[in-house]
Each structure stands twice: as C-alpha cells, then as structure tokens.
Design a protein around this motif. Structure first.
Motif, PDB file in Angstrom:
ATOM      1  N   GLU A 124      58.825 -32.499  35.650  1.00 59.56           N
ATOM      2  CA  GLU A 124      59.151 -30.981  34.845  1.00 59.56           C
ATOM      3  C   GLU A 124      58.294 -31.078  33.849  1.00 59.56           C
ATOM      4  N   LEU A 125      58.180 -32.580  34.053  1.00 54.74           N
ATOM      5  CA  LEU A 125      56.966 -32.909  32.358  1.00 54.74           C
ATOM      6  C   LEU A 125      55.676 -32.990  32.474  1.00 54.74           C
ATOM      7  N   ALA A 126      55.042 -32.730  33.859  1.00 55.29           N
ATOM      8  CA  ALA A 126      54.044 -31.491  34.337  1.00 55.29           C
ATOM      9  C   ALA A 126      53.678 -30.645  33.907  1.00 55.29           C
ATOM     10  N   ALA A 127      55.319 -29.717  34.432  1.00 51.32           N
ATOM     11  CA  ALA A 127      55.689 -28.409  34.734  1.00 51.32           C
ATOM     12  C   ALA A 127      55.058 -27.795  33.145  1.00 51.32           C
ATOM     13  N   LEU A 128      56.050 -28.617  32.213  1.00 46.02           N
ATOM     14  CA  LEU A 128      55.576 -28.229  31.162  1.00 46.02           C
ATOM     15  C   LEU A 128      53.950 -28.540  30.560  1.00 46.02           C
ATOM     16  N   HIS A 129      53.209 -29.462  30.750  1.00 46.44           N
ATOM     17  CA  HIS A 129      51.721 -29.566  30.920  1.00 46.44           C
ATOM     18  C   HIS A 129      50.884 -28.206  31.489  1.00 46.44           C
ATOM     19  N   ASP A 130      51.577 -27.524  32.894  1.00 44.02           N
ATOM     20  CA  ASP A 130      50.974 -26.561  33.445  1.00 44.02           C
ATOM     21  C   ASP A 130      51.632 -25.758  33.334  1.00 44.02           C
ATOM     22  N   PRO A 131      52.376 -24.775  32.871  1.00 39.52           N
ATOM     23  CA  PRO A 131      53.383 -23.755  33.966  1.00 39.52           C
ATOM     24  C   PRO A 131      53.643 -22.947  34.809  1.00 39.52           C
ATOM     25  N   ASP A 132      52.490 -22.769  35.147  1.00 38.63           N
ATOM     26  CA  ASP A 132      51.777 -21.686  35.887  1.00 38.63           C
ATOM     27  C   ASP A 132      51.683 -22.137  36.936  1.00 38.63           C
ATOM     28  N   ASN A 133      51.180 -23.364  37.123  1.00 37.19           N
ATOM     29  CA  ASN A 133      51.280 -24.050  39.117  1.00 37.19           C
ATOM     30  C   ASN A 133      52.605 -23.998  40.054  1.00 37.19           C
ATOM     31  N   ALA A 134      52.348 -23.314  40.839  1.00 40.63           N
ATOM     32  CA  ALA A 134      53.222 -22.715  41.918  1.00 40.63           C
ATOM     33  C   ALA A 134      53.834 -24.547  42.751  1.00 40.63           C
ATOM     34  N   ASP A 135      52.369 -25.627  42.582  1.00 47.53           N
ATOM     35  CA  ASP A 135      52.569 -26.333  43.450  1.00 47.53           C
ATOM     36  C   ASP A 135      53.585 -27.715  42.672  1.00 47.53           C
ATOM     37  N   ILE A 136      53.699 -27.416  41.499  1.00 48.22           N
ATOM     38  CA  ILE A 136      54.226 -28.827  40.429  1.00 48.22           C
ATOM     39  C   ILE A 136      55.883 -27.955  40.967  1.00 48.22           C
ATOM     40  N   GLN A 137      56.689 -26.639  41.192  1.00 47.38           N
ATOM     41  CA  GLN A 137      57.658 -25.906  41.407  1.00 47.38           C
ATOM     42  C   GLN A 137      57.803 -26.154  42.566  1.00 47.38           C
ATOM     43  N   ASN A 138      56.815 -26.112  43.130  1.00 49.91           N
ATOM     44  CA  ASN A 138      57.768 -26.213  44.908  1.00 49.91           C
ATOM     45  C   ASN A 138      58.193 -28.118  44.974  1.00 49.91           C
ATOM     46  N   TYR A 139      56.879 -28.710  44.217  1.00 48.06           N
ATOM     47  CA  TYR A 139      57.350 -30.104  44.357  1.00 48.06           C
ATOM     48  C   TYR A 139      58.610 -30.009  43.782  1.00 48.06           C
ATOM     49  N   ILE A 140      59.192 -29.687  42.724  1.00 50.99           N
ATOM     50  CA  ILE A 140      60.225 -29.786  41.994  1.00 50.99           C
ATOM     51  C   ILE A 140      61.478 -29.255  42.895  1.00 50.99           C
ATOM     52  N   GLY A 141      61.213 -28.108  43.633  1.00 46.93           N
ATOM     53  CA  GLY A 141      61.952 -27.836  44.400  1.00 46.93           C
ATOM     54  C   GLY A 141      62.265 -28.160  45.067  1.00 46.93           C
ATOM     55  N   TYR A 142      61.423 -29.275  46.376  1.00 48.65           N
ATOM     56  CA  TYR A 142      61.545 -30.114  47.383  1.00 48.65           C
ATOM     57  C   TYR A 142      62.972 -31.400  47.106  1.00 48.65           C
ATOM     58  N   ALA A 143      62.524 -31.997  45.715  1.00 47.76           N
ATOM     59  CA  ALA A 143      62.889 -32.855  45.044  1.00 47.76           C
ATOM     60  C   ALA A 143      64.547 -32.955  44.908  1.00 47.76           C
ATOM     61  N   TYR A 144      64.550 -31.163  44.412  1.00 44.25           N
ATOM     62  CA  TYR A 144      65.934 -30.897  44.614  1.00 44.25           C
ATOM     63  C   TYR A 144      66.844 -30.559  46.306  1.00 44.25           C
ATOM     64  N   ARG A 145      65.959 -30.450  46.821  1.00 42.93           N
ATOM     65  CA  ARG A 145      66.775 -30.150  48.115  1.00 42.93           C
ATOM     66  C   ARG A 145      67.176 -31.143  49.029  1.00 42.93           C
ATOM     67  N   ARG A 146      65.814 -32.357  48.156  1.00 43.17           N
ATOM     68  CA  ARG A 146      67.117 -33.984  48.839  1.00 43.17           C
ATOM     69  C   ARG A 146      67.932 -34.008  48.683  1.00 43.17           C
ATOM     70  N   GLN A 147      68.122 -33.529  46.907  1.00 46.67           N
ATOM     71  CA  GLN A 147      69.361 -34.452  46.586  1.00 46.67           C
ATOM     72  C   GLN A 147      70.372 -33.836  46.927  1.00 46.67           C
ATOM     73  N   ARG A 148      70.544 -32.300  47.374  1.00 47.78           N
ATOM     74  CA  ARG A 148      71.693 -31.264  48.204  1.00 47.78           C
ATOM     75  C   ARG A 148      72.037 -30.775  46.887  1.00 47.78           C
ATOM     76  N   GLN A 149      71.392 -30.483  45.854  1.00 48.60           N
ATOM     77  CA  GLN A 149      70.852 -29.346  44.311  1.00 48.60           C
ATOM     78  C   GLN A 149      70.534 -27.783  45.182  1.00 48.60           C
ATOM     79  N   LEU A 150      71.255 -27.192  46.092  1.00 50.63           N
ATOM     80  CA  LEU A 150      70.262 -26.153  46.609  1.00 50.63           C
ATOM     81  C   LEU A 150      70.155 -25.332  45.579  1.00 50.63           C
ATOM     82  N   GLY A 151      70.969 -24.960  44.655  1.00 46.30           N
ATOM     83  CA  GLY A 151      70.479 -24.057  43.658  1.00 46.30           C
ATOM     84  C   GLY A 151      69.764 -23.412  42.953  1.00 46.30           C
ATOM     85  N   PRO A 152      69.176 -24.885  41.885  1.00 42.92           N
ATOM     86  CA  PRO A 152      67.432 -25.878  41.607  1.00 42.92           C
ATOM     87  C   PRO A 152      66.935 -25.039  42.330  1.00 42.92           C
ATOM     88  N   ALA A 153      66.954 -26.338  43.904  1.00 42.26           N
ATOM     89  CA  ALA A 153      65.850 -26.396  44.995  1.00 42.26           C
ATOM     90  C   ALA A 153      65.576 -24.762  44.554  1.00 42.26           C
TER      91      ALA A 153
END
Length: 189
Positions: free
Chosen positions: A92-121
C-alpha cells in the motif's frame, strides 16, 4: 551542390518535426484548438499493452524495482514469507509512490485473497485491470477469486479474455483452466 543543400534542408526539417512531435504540441496551440483539453493527460502505451503474450517477465525485473522502492521490496519479501498483512501494508505504501502500477495492485489483491478477504482482493484486481486491461496475472487471479465465490461462469469469461490477450499459449490461461477444472471436480462431489 543544390541537391545536397535540398537534402540537408529536408533532413533538418524531418529532425525538427520528429523532435516537436515527441514533445507534443505547445500548450497554447492545444488550448487554442481544443479549449481546455489537456493532451498530456493521455496515458502512453506501456509495454504490457503490446499485443504479445509471453511468460517472459517484464523488462524491469523485480530486483530493479526493489532497488527503486524499498516498500515494494519489503512487500515482495512479505509475500514470499506468507506475511499477508505485512505485504499489504508495504505494498500500500508502494502504491502511494506509484499509483499507476498495475503490478502493485495485483500483488495487494493476491495478499488480500490469501487472507480470504475477497472483497478487497477483487477490488485491487479490478484496479489493476483498469490501469492495465492486458494484465494477464490480474485476469488469472480475478478468475480464481470468482471460483472461491462460486462463480465459475465469470472465471470462464476471464479465460476467454486471456485467450484473446495471448497470441501464443501463456501460463495464465493454463493455470486458470486448471483451477476451473479443479473447481468443477469439487463441485461435482
């Protein structure tokens, strides 16, 4: 002699035109012709948007990214260690530095999914696809999230989208097809 001068003039005009074209039109010209329309806001075509599907990593490896952004590096380390909360915080901090980076958003989604938080993922996968509609991993991971939600039809749609993106066989299509087949076997029980 006249031909050499003419050739030098034409060459000079081509170089000047190419230079001006690469910088875009002057601001006064854009405002005069198009009102307040700002052409600089148009996104450039990123290499990920090229119509080529390969399993080759992007030109900038993760190691290069880690050198540029310590938050991205910390997020990747946390992902590798299965520290999902730590990964989310760092990415999330990296996304603040680079808000247009799709890879960062994908990684964040993956981490949320691994926590079973499907909405944010799903929200982060969709954000990755808004930033880069050709992001193959985001398509795959979003399809896998839909399977967890019990929506195989949406996952199948993403297989179709991936097959359109991939001109040659790509890993993301195969992985999502395997996940759909596994889901089908579990659902048949």
């Amino acid at each position: 002699m006249i031909r050499a001068i003419a050739a030098a003039t034409v060459f000079g005009a081509l170089v000047a035109g190419a230079t001006l074209y690469s910088k875009g039109p002057p601001e006064w010209w854009t405002k005069t012709l198009f009102g307040s329309l700002d052409r600089r806001a148009e996104p450039a075509i990123a290499p990920e948007a090229w119509p080529i599907c390969t399993t080759m990593p992007s030109l900038a490896s993760d190691a290069d990214w880690a050198q540029l952004d310590p938050d991205f590096k910390a997020g990747k380390k946390a992902l590798a260690a299965a520290d999902w909360k730590g990964a989310i915080a760092a990415l999330e901090l990296a996304a603040l530095h680079d808000p247009d980076n799709a890879d960062i958003q994908n990684y964040i989604g993956y981490a949320y999914r691994r926590q079973r938080q499907l909405g944010p993922a799903i929200g982060h996968y969709q954000q990755a696809l808004i930033l880069n509609p050709r992001h193959r991993s985001a398509h795959e991971h979003l399809g896998e999230a839909y399977l967890v939600l019990g929506e195989p039809a949406k996952a199948e749609q993403l297989v179709g989208a991936l097959e359109t993106l991939c001109l040659i066989p790509c890993e993301e299509v195969d992985d999502l097809k395997r996940a759909i087949a596994a889901y089908g076997k579990l659902a048949a029980r």
